[in-house]
Design a protein around this motif. Structure first.
Motif, PDB file in Angstrom:
ATOM      1  N   SER A  77       5.976   2.965   1.403  1.00  0.00           N
ATOM      2  CA  SER A  77       4.898   2.130   1.415  1.00  0.00           C
ATOM      3  C   SER A  77       4.858   1.052   2.504  1.00  0.00           C
ATOM      4  O   SER A  77       5.701   1.143   3.355  1.00  0.00           O
ATOM      5  CB  SER A  77       5.135   1.183   0.062  1.00  0.00           C
ATOM      6  OG  SER A  77       6.375   1.371  -0.707  1.00  0.00           O
ATOM      7  N   LEU A  78       3.968   0.448   2.548  1.00  0.00           N
ATOM      8  CA  LEU A  78       3.531  -0.433   3.754  1.00  0.00           C
ATOM      9  C   LEU A  78       3.348  -1.859   3.367  1.00  0.00           C
ATOM     10  O   LEU A  78       2.623  -2.064   2.155  1.00  0.00           O
ATOM     11  CB  LEU A  78       2.626  -0.104   4.600  1.00  0.00           C
ATOM     12  CG  LEU A  78       2.588   1.143   5.375  1.00  0.00           C
ATOM     13  CD1 LEU A  78       1.085   1.633   6.057  1.00  0.00           C
ATOM     14  CD2 LEU A  78       3.558   1.090   6.293  1.00  0.00           C
ATOM     15  N   VAL A 122       1.051  -5.338   9.715  1.00  0.00           N
ATOM     16  CA  VAL A 122       1.419  -4.026   8.812  1.00  0.00           C
ATOM     17  C   VAL A 122       2.886  -4.005   8.932  1.00  0.00           C
ATOM     18  O   VAL A 122       3.377  -3.939  10.114  1.00  0.00           O
ATOM     19  CB  VAL A 122       0.882  -2.998   8.945  1.00  0.00           C
ATOM     20  CG1 VAL A 122       1.506  -1.860   7.990  1.00  0.00           C
ATOM     21  CG2 VAL A 122      -0.659  -3.136   8.710  1.00  0.00           C
ATOM     22  N   GLU A 123       3.844  -3.876   8.062  1.00  0.00           N
ATOM     23  CA  GLU A 123       5.143  -3.528   8.314  1.00  0.00           C
ATOM     24  C   GLU A 123       5.788  -2.727   7.115  1.00  0.00           C
ATOM     25  O   GLU A 123       5.058  -2.313   5.985  1.00  0.00           O
ATOM     26  CB  GLU A 123       6.195  -4.612   8.158  1.00  0.00           C
ATOM     27  CG  GLU A 123       6.107  -5.563   6.965  1.00  0.00           C
ATOM     28  CD  GLU A 123       6.592  -6.856   7.328  1.00  0.00           C
ATOM     29  OE1 GLU A 123       7.552  -7.428   6.801  1.00  0.00           O
ATOM     30  OE2 GLU A 123       6.001  -7.688   8.162  1.00  0.00           O
ATOM     31  N   PRO A 124       6.589  -1.762   7.631  1.00  0.00           N
ATOM     32  CA  PRO A 124       7.098  -0.646   6.442  1.00  0.00           C
ATOM     33  C   PRO A 124       7.540  -1.323   5.461  1.00  0.00           C
ATOM     34  O   PRO A 124       8.262  -2.659   5.597  1.00  0.00           O
ATOM     35  CB  PRO A 124       8.166   0.087   7.399  1.00  0.00           C
ATOM     36  CG  PRO A 124       8.009  -0.343   8.692  1.00  0.00           C
ATOM     37  CD  PRO A 124       7.330  -1.486   8.727  1.00  0.00           C
ATOM     38  N   VAL A 179       0.851  -0.975  -0.167  1.00  0.00           N
ATOM     39  CA  VAL A 179      -0.021   0.083   0.028  1.00  0.00           C
ATOM     40  C   VAL A 179       0.913   1.198   0.080  1.00  0.00           C
ATOM     41  O   VAL A 179       1.629   1.470   0.689  1.00  0.00           O
ATOM     42  CB  VAL A 179      -0.843   0.109   1.314  1.00  0.00           C
ATOM     43  CG1 VAL A 179      -1.796   1.465   1.401  1.00  0.00           C
ATOM     44  CG2 VAL A 179      -1.626  -1.139   1.348  1.00  0.00           C
ATOM     45  N   ASP A 180       0.516   2.163  -0.766  1.00  0.00           N
ATOM     46  CA  ASP A 180       1.477   3.179  -1.090  1.00  0.00           C
ATOM     47  C   ASP A 180       0.948   4.468  -0.014  1.00  0.00           C
ATOM     48  O   ASP A 180      -0.518   4.635  -0.037  1.00  0.00           O
ATOM     49  CB  ASP A 180       1.389   3.931  -2.450  1.00  0.00           C
ATOM     50  CG  ASP A 180       2.351   3.029  -3.260  1.00  0.00           C
ATOM     51  OD1 ASP A 180       3.195   2.170  -2.853  1.00  0.00           O
ATOM     52  OD2 ASP A 180       1.892   3.118  -4.672  1.00  0.00           O
ATOM     53  N   VAL A 195       3.924   6.007   7.186  1.00  0.00           N
ATOM     54  CA  VAL A 195       4.666   4.737   7.223  1.00  0.00           C
ATOM     55  C   VAL A 195       5.428   4.688   8.729  1.00  0.00           C
ATOM     56  O   VAL A 195       5.123   3.823   9.417  1.00  0.00           O
ATOM     57  CB  VAL A 195       5.872   5.019   6.231  1.00  0.00           C
ATOM     58  CG1 VAL A 195       6.832   3.667   6.466  1.00  0.00           C
ATOM     59  CG2 VAL A 195       5.529   4.787   4.871  1.00  0.00           C
ATOM     60  N   SER A 196       5.790   6.063   9.116  1.00  0.00           N
ATOM     61  CA  SER A 196       6.466   6.177  10.451  1.00  0.00           C
ATOM     62  C   SER A 196       5.246   5.794  11.620  1.00  0.00           C
ATOM     63  O   SER A 196       5.285   5.347  12.674  1.00  0.00           O
ATOM     64  CB  SER A 196       7.144   7.238  11.045  1.00  0.00           C
ATOM     65  OG  SER A 196       6.331   8.406  10.670  1.00  0.00           O
TER      66      SER A 196
END
Ligand code: ADP
Ligand code: MG
Length: 550
Positions: A446-447, A439-441, A415-416, A422-423
């Motif tokens: 993006s994720l 979810v992870e960076p 996912v953009d 992101v942070s």
């Protein structure tokens, strides 16, 4: 019967050395009113002139001070309330350090007129520049303290006083919680000669609260049921006999939550937050709920001596108290709440919220925005977005408390999002996971999403995640989120909003039926997460009135 005043032994005095600090007029008012309450007064009158810096008068009809002891009462560590360390562990008075009168007399001119119930004549004691002048006077039993020229000899401290009106308001803010803690005592307060507070003193917390809030609060108050929690240490924390306003009455600005621990008003962020959180979205965004929490704990489980003005407390089992508050308020509110608002404020039909939304017959959808349904009481218009949001919020809260169903994705999604999102996703990874998002960076913009909440699988979870993170990281999308709500709660609120059907979505008949059914199950609530009404009832009576049939 008043006990004789004694000077505390130095060991005990050292032990409770968190000395009284007179910072502003409100501290004087607080100490004097506490003394009047400790003297078993039935009526307490407070006058505040010149913001309290000019003159504060506190008059009571309590047991008074014996003729030979008035001067002693103004000495440091002189008190009639604490004899031994055991007394400290079983406090039943508001004052206990024997310092207040001495501290006040050190920074102002004080006149004390008092007569003990045991004496025939009263005493007047004036303290001017540290000199004591005593004489006999005639008066009724009780005590009147007049404090004039506060900090007049201390320009540096006087400089820190705010405008008169602000200082007077602060004085009223210390009187009100005491008036709520002692509804059997009649309080009157006059600011610059004008009546600012008058409680009936009839022993009824509701009427005291109405006196503090104003008459318009009267119809919105509900009792908080007594809620006892028993822990490892035996029967504990009870929240008995409190009162709160349902979500339809709330206040702007500072918190309307009064926390009383063993009848002492305290400031405890954790406990007031427990209340705010229990109200959740019942109270419109940006407003504050109203509640008086009457908490009783065993005296040896609470330490009032951690703060100079005895405002903050240390509770041995704060988490248990927190849980008890939430449980008590949720059950108080569950009874009070109903997601339906009458069509017009003067709808006098006998609508009592008894009808269940699940019994309604769905007639159709209006403007692709409202579900129209019919029930025994009349016609209902339900805001589809608000209703769905409510239902989802309830589901997401359930997920947060451990009943989350997670759907693993066969192929991870990318996912953009903007870097700030992101942070944010990294920081909130725990809360996201609790909701069901894994979810992870994946690079700076993006994720990678490996799992989504089962609940949202059919509702474009990646879009929801994207919009939620963007909203929370910028918060410029018109969605105001309660700033002090917990992170998880904020996240759930935004996810619910982003996941709910919108105005403009066409709903099929079965979807609308399911929505009303679910809404009636959800911990019912008058407002959606944004504080708008969820549903409006146009009662038969109101319809007849509108059409001139009545
Ligand atoms: P504390 O309240 O900690 O005992 P204070 O300095 O506030 O100490 O008051 C000292 C003593 O003066 C009290 O213990 C009480 O015996 C007496 N006293 C003060 N105000 C009153 C009052 N309004 N009525 C009766 N007694 C009072
Ligand atoms: Mg005192």
């Amino acid at each position: 019967m008043p006990d004789a005043i004694q000077v505390m032994d130095p060991h005990l005095a050292a032990k409770i050395a968190a000395g009284e600090v007179i910072e502003r007029p409100a501290s004087v008012v607080k100490e004097l009113v506490e003394n009047a309450l400790d003297a078993n007064a039935r009526h307490i009158r407070v006058d505040i002139d010149g913001g309290g810096a000019e003159r504060i008068l506190v008059a009571d009809d309590g047991h008074g001070i014996a003729a030979g002891e008035v001067e002693l009462a103004f000495r440091r560590h002189a008190t009639s309330k604490i004899r031994s360390e055991d007394d400290l562990n079983a406090l039943h008075t508001l004052g206990f350090r024997g310092e207040a009168l001495g501290s006040i007399a050190a920074v102002a001119e004080v006149t004390c007129t008092t007569r003990s119930v045991l004496d025939q004549v009263g005493t007047e004691l004036r303290i001017e520049m540290g000199a004591f002048v005593e004489s006999s006077v005639a008066r009724q039993p009780g005590t009147t303290m007049v404090v004039e020229g506060l900090f007049a000899r201390f320009p540096a401290r006087r400089k820190f006083l705010r405008a008169r009106s602000a200082e007077a308001a602060a004085c009223l803010q210390v009187i009100s919680p005491l008036a709520l803690a002692y509804p059997e005592v009649q309080f009157s307060a006059f600011v610059e000669g004008r009546e600012a507070l008058l409680t009936p003193g009839d022993g009824n917390l509701r009427s005291a609260l109405v006196a503090v809030l104003g008459a318009d609060a009267a119809d919105h108050l509900v009792d908080i049921p007594a809620t006892a929690l028993s822990g490892d240490h035996g029967e504990i924390v009870v929240s008995a006999g409190g009162v709160c306003a349902d979500g339809s009455y709330s206040r702007m600005g500072r918190s309307g939550v009064t926390v009383l621990v063993n009848r002492r008003p305290v400031q405890n962020r954790t406990l007031s937050f427990a209340a705010v959180e229990a109200f959740g979205s019942l109270v419109p965004v940006g407003r504050q709920p109203v509640a008086v929490l009457d908490i009783r704990v065993p005296p040896d489980e609470v330490d009032f001596n951690v703060h100079p003005s005895k405002l903050e407390v240390k509770l041995l089992r704060e988490r248990a108290v927190y849980a008890a508050i939430q449980r008590a308020l949720r059950s108080a509110l569950a009874v009070a709440d109903w997601p339906v608002q009458p069509w017009s404020p003067d709808d006098d039909s006998s609508f009592d919220g008894a009808e269940s939304l699940r019994e309604l017959r769905v007639l159709g959808q209006a403007g692709k925005t409202y579900v129209i349904a019919e029930g025994e009481a009349g016609l209902y218009l339900v805001d589809q977005h608000a209703a769905h949001e409510r239902v989802l919020l309830e589901d997401l809260r359930a997920a947060l408390s451990g009943r989350c169903e997670q759907q693993l994705l066969l192929e991870p999604l990318v996912v953009d999002v903007p870097p700030a999102a992101v942070s944010l996703a990294e920081q909130a990874a725990g809360e996201l996971a609790a909701l069901g998002f894994a979810v992870e960076p994946f690079g700076p913009r993006s994720l990678m999403v490996r799992a989504v909440p089962g609940l949202l699988v059919d509702r474009q979870p990646q879009r929801i995640l994207q919009e939620t993170l963007v909203t929370l990281s910028t918060n410029t999308h018109g969605l105001v989120i309660e700033q002090h709500a917990s992170w998880a709660e904020r996240l759930a609120t935004v996810v619910a909003c982003k996941s709910a059907v919108r105005a403009g979505d066409v709903l099929a008949q079965p979807e609308m039926e399911a929505l009303l059914r679910r809404l009636s199950e959800a911990a019912l609530c008058r407002t959606c997460a944004h504080g708008r009404p969820t549903a409006i009832l146009l009662s038969h009576a109101q319809l007849e009135k509108e059409f001139g049939r009545r």
